[in-house]
Scaffold this motif. Structure first.
Motif, short mmCIF file in Angstrom:
data_model
loop_
_atom_site.label_atom_id
_atom_site.label_comp_id
_atom_site.label_asym_id
_atom_site.label_seq_id
_atom_site.Cartn_x
_atom_site.Cartn_y
_atom_site.Cartn_z
N ALA A 77 -8.42 8.39 -2.06
CA ALA A 77 -7.49 8.68 -2.05
C ALA A 77 -6.95 10.38 -2.86
N TYR A 78 -5.91 10.56 -2.38
CA TYR A 78 -6.17 11.86 -2.69
C TYR A 78 -7.12 13.37 -2.44
N GLY A 79 -6.98 12.89 -0.66
CA GLY A 79 -9.02 13.33 -0.63
C GLY A 79 -7.75 14.36 0.87
N PHE A 86 15.59 -3.24 -7.02
CA PHE A 86 15.40 -2.43 -7.88
C PHE A 86 13.49 -2.20 -7.63
N HIS A 87 13.64 -1.09 -7.77
CA HIS A 87 12.32 -0.13 -7.50
C HIS A 87 11.84 0.93 -8.96
N LEU A 88 11.18 -0.06 -9.80
CA LEU A 88 10.65 1.00 -10.85
C LEU A 88 8.87 1.07 -10.74
N PHE A 89 8.87 2.75 -10.86
CA PHE A 89 7.69 3.35 -10.99
C PHE A 89 7.29 4.19 -12.14
N ALA A 90 6.63 4.08 -12.72
CA ALA A 90 6.31 4.52 -14.33
C ALA A 90 5.39 5.40 -14.16
N GLY A 91 4.17 5.10 -13.49
CA GLY A 91 2.83 6.13 -13.58
C GLY A 91 1.27 5.91 -12.88
N SER A 92 0.56 6.81 -12.52
CA SER A 92 -0.08 6.51 -12.23
C SER A 92 -2.14 6.52 -12.63
N GLN A 93 -2.75 6.36 -11.73
CA GLN A 93 -3.87 6.54 -12.85
C GLN A 93 -4.02 5.92 -13.87
N LYS A 123 2.36 11.02 -15.49
CA LYS A 123 4.08 10.20 -15.78
C LYS A 123 4.65 10.67 -14.42
N MET A 124 5.31 9.94 -14.33
CA MET A 124 5.98 9.96 -12.80
C MET A 124 7.63 8.67 -13.20
N GLY A 125 8.02 8.42 -14.66
CA GLY A 125 9.08 8.20 -15.27
C GLY A 125 9.22 7.74 -16.74
N VAL A 155 3.81 -5.50 -6.03
CA VAL A 155 3.39 -4.23 -6.42
C VAL A 155 2.52 -3.32 -5.66
N GLU A 156 3.27 -2.07 -5.79
CA GLU A 156 2.20 -1.13 -4.91
C GLU A 156 1.17 0.07 -5.29
N LEU A 157 0.51 0.26 -4.99
CA LEU A 157 -1.06 0.81 -5.18
C LEU A 157 -1.52 1.10 -4.29
N GLY A 158 -1.96 2.64 -4.57
CA GLY A 158 -2.65 3.56 -3.68
C GLY A 158 -3.73 4.06 -3.64
N ARG A 159 -4.14 4.77 -5.13
CA ARG A 159 -5.29 5.28 -5.17
C ARG A 159 -6.57 3.82 -5.23
N TYR A 160 -5.68 2.10 -6.41
CA TYR A 160 -6.59 1.18 -6.63
C TYR A 160 -6.96 0.82 -5.11
N TYR A 183 0.90 -1.37 -0.43
CA TYR A 183 0.29 0.17 -0.19
C TYR A 183 1.00 1.36 -0.30
N ALA A 184 0.64 1.77 -0.58
CA ALA A 184 1.43 3.78 -0.98
C ALA A 184 0.78 4.24 -0.15
N MET A 185 1.31 4.34 0.93
CA MET A 185 0.01 5.06 1.68
C MET A 185 -0.25 6.79 1.74
N LYS A 186 0.66 7.11 0.82
CA LYS A 186 0.39 8.61 0.10
C LYS A 186 -0.59 9.06 -0.13
N ALA A 187 -1.46 8.32 -0.83
CA ALA A 187 -2.85 7.84 -0.94
C ALA A 187 -3.31 8.26 -0.05
N VAL A 209 17.53 0.87 -5.94
CA VAL A 209 17.35 1.66 -6.48
C VAL A 209 16.35 1.51 -7.63
N ARG A 210 15.66 3.25 -7.07
CA ARG A 210 15.01 3.31 -7.60
C ARG A 210 15.32 3.90 -9.39
N VAL A 211 14.68 3.02 -10.09
CA VAL A 211 14.89 3.35 -11.56
C VAL A 211 14.15 3.94 -11.92
C1 LIG Z 1 2.07 7.79 -5.03
C2 LIG Z 1 2.74 6.71 -5.58
C3 LIG Z 1 1.72 5.27 -5.78
C4 LIG Z 1 0.99 5.53 -5.68
O1 LIG Z 1 0.07 5.99 -6.72
P1 LIG Z 1 -1.22 5.66 -6.77
O2 LIG Z 1 -2.23 6.50 -8.19
O3 LIG Z 1 -1.82 6.11 -5.79
O4 LIG Z 1 -1.21 3.58 -7.72
C5 LIG Z 1 3.33 4.51 -5.75
N1 LIG Z 1 4.30 4.13 -6.23
C6 LIG Z 1 4.98 5.28 -5.81
C7 LIG Z 1 6.61 5.61 -5.71
C8 LIG Z 1 4.24 6.52 -5.81
O5 LIG Z 1 4.77 7.42 -5.62
#
Ligand SMILES: *Cc1c(COP(=O)(O)O)cnc(C)c1O
Length: 425
Positions: free
Chosen positions: A404-406, A217-224, A183-185, A300-305, A79-83, A169-171
């Motif tokens: 999420a993101y409220g 390794f950690h890869l996070f390409a994007g959200s939503q 987009k985050m990557g 897999v790391e999920l926030g809003r889902y 769980y990505a708790m920033k959500a 390493v976050r790539v």
């Molecule tokens: C924000 C974030 C998430 C969660 O994104 P969601 O769209 O809420 O699933 C997961 N991983 C990283 C690295 C993030 O920055």
């Protein structure tokens, strides 16, 4: 001859405007929305005020259960708790998922307070402050390294505290997540280390010796993202990239975080994500990993889902105004509590979240109305000319998809109105 106002019906079939996905996760009883088993008006009384956010425990558990049933057992669910960092919600989820991903020292504390096992907590984020790195190493959590700069202080902390600093390493990948809301990557980004620089970073990590424990390794390409094919493509490319980089690693890969990006339907025309093909692809990747990276766990790391659909924001109508024929329902809540629903949290074109009058779910009388907040700015808009049950002062406006993101993503201090309450029901 056809004119513009009398089109030929055979040429222009009656096509409904795009509608919101059915918000059928909550029951309706006697015309009232039910959250966590409690009818809305009763819940408002129990909370003691409006506006409030309510998160449904059973729905959170159900979503985790659905993921568990779909995903191969080898894939770990974080769980990505920033959500949503509400402490009770994080505590509830910490007991259901395999790990928590945090993005600040504050979130790290909250995750540990919530009972998360530090071995299953990972910490990502650009610009981690020295104190945050120190907290993370002392706690024994996995730090996702996002910069060459972080190597030396982490190694020093590992030596000083007598516990190797656990790092992944976050790539920043050499591809982007297609059709992603954010987009985050890929390309130039402040997140992670560019894939082409990672071999040099891994050499530096190796030179730091025992003080750093490389884990993966950690890869996070994007959200939503609502397109299964795009998520599958990103996961495959992430896996291939990690496999190439693993050849340069100072130790076997034990964790491979493939990111997430699973979206939820917010706007008209959007439909729920199809999990089945994503799960099948993850099963195939897990089978490959068992051969090619035999010590690696896929994450897999999920926030809003995980949390988005389980939450509602509820505000009360304090005035009903008609301005030049347009109905405005003025509520006690607005963008200061729910920036995302106002359309000011990353949306390019403002669109309506799904909204309903929660105590008039069965009313047949409907009208076009806009829902606004009390702030002196036209940006304070929760619904722009939507079809809603005819509402009056005292009625309860519900904004769905608000888990999420409220609250934590909103400028509560703006204009000095009272804070909302959050409840887990
Ligand atoms: C924000 C974030 C998430 C969660 O994104 P969601 O769209 O809420 O699933 C997961 N991983 C990283 C690295 C993030 O920055």
């Amino acid at each position: 001859m056809q004119t513009a106002d009398r089109p030929d019906p055979s040429e222009r079939p009656e096509r409904a405007l795009p509608s919101h996905a059915a918000m059928d996760q909550f029951a309706v009883r006697d015309g009232e929305l039910v959250i966590g088993g409690v009818p809305l008006a009763r819940l408002a009384a129990r909370v003691g005020q409006t506006p409030f956010y309510a998160y449904d425990r059973a729905l959170l558990a159900r979503r985790v259960g659905e993921l568990r049933a779909a995903l191969p057992p080898a894939v770990r669910l974080h769980y990505a708790m920033k959500a949503n960092p509400m402490p009770a919600l994080v505590g509830h989820l910490a007991a259901l998922v395999d790990g928590i991903d945090v993005a600040s020292g504050g979130e790290l504390k909250a995750a540990l307070d919530a009972g998360a096992d530090p071995r299953e907590v990972s910490f990502a984020g650009p610009g981690k402050r020295p104190e945050e790195l120190r907290q993370a190493v002392a706690a024994g959590v996995l730090v996702n390294l996002e910069s060459f700069r972080e190597v030396a202080p982490l190694a020093a902390l590992g030596a000083e505290l007598g516990v190797p600093a656990r790092i992944a390493v976050r790539v920043n990948p050499d591809f982007e997540l297609k059709s992603s809301g954010m987009k985050m990557g890929g390309g130039a980004k402040q997140f992670g280390v560019d894939a082409e620089q990672v071999p040099a970073l891994l050499d530096e990590i190796a030179r730091a010796g025992e003080a750093l424990a490389f884990e993966g390794f950690h890869l996070f390409a994007g959200s939503q993202n609502l397109k299964a094919e795009a998520i599958i493509e990103a996961q495959c490319k992430s896996y291939e990239l990690a496999l190439r980089l693993a050849a340069h690693a100072p130790a076997p890969v034990r964790t491979l975080n493939l990111g997430g990006g699973f979206g939820i339907p917010y706007f008209p025309g959007e439909r729920r994500l199809d999990l089945a093909p994503i799960a099948a692809n993850l099963a195939a990747l897990a089978a490959r990993a068992a051969r090619e990276l035999p010590q690696a766990a896929l994450v897999v790391e999920l926030g809003r889902y995980l949390v988005g659909e389980a939450g509602v924001y509820v505000a009360r109508v304090v005035d009903r105004k008609v301005s030049r024929g347009q109905v405005f329902l003025v509520t006690d809540g607005g963008l200061h509590h729910h920036l995302s629903a106002s359309g000011n949290f990353g949306q390019v074109i403002r669109k309506n979240y799904p909204v309903a009058i929660g105590n008039r779910m069965a009313d047949a009388a409907r009208e076009t109305a806009s829902v606004v907040g009390p702030l002196c700015t036209p940006l304070d808009l929760l619904a722009d000319r939507m079809t809603l049950a005819v509402a009056d002062v005292g009625d309860l406006v519900v904004v769905y998809q608000s888990g999420a993101y409220g609250l934590s993503a909103s400028p509560q201090g703006f204009l000095g109105h009272p804070a909302p309450v959050e409840v887990l029901v």
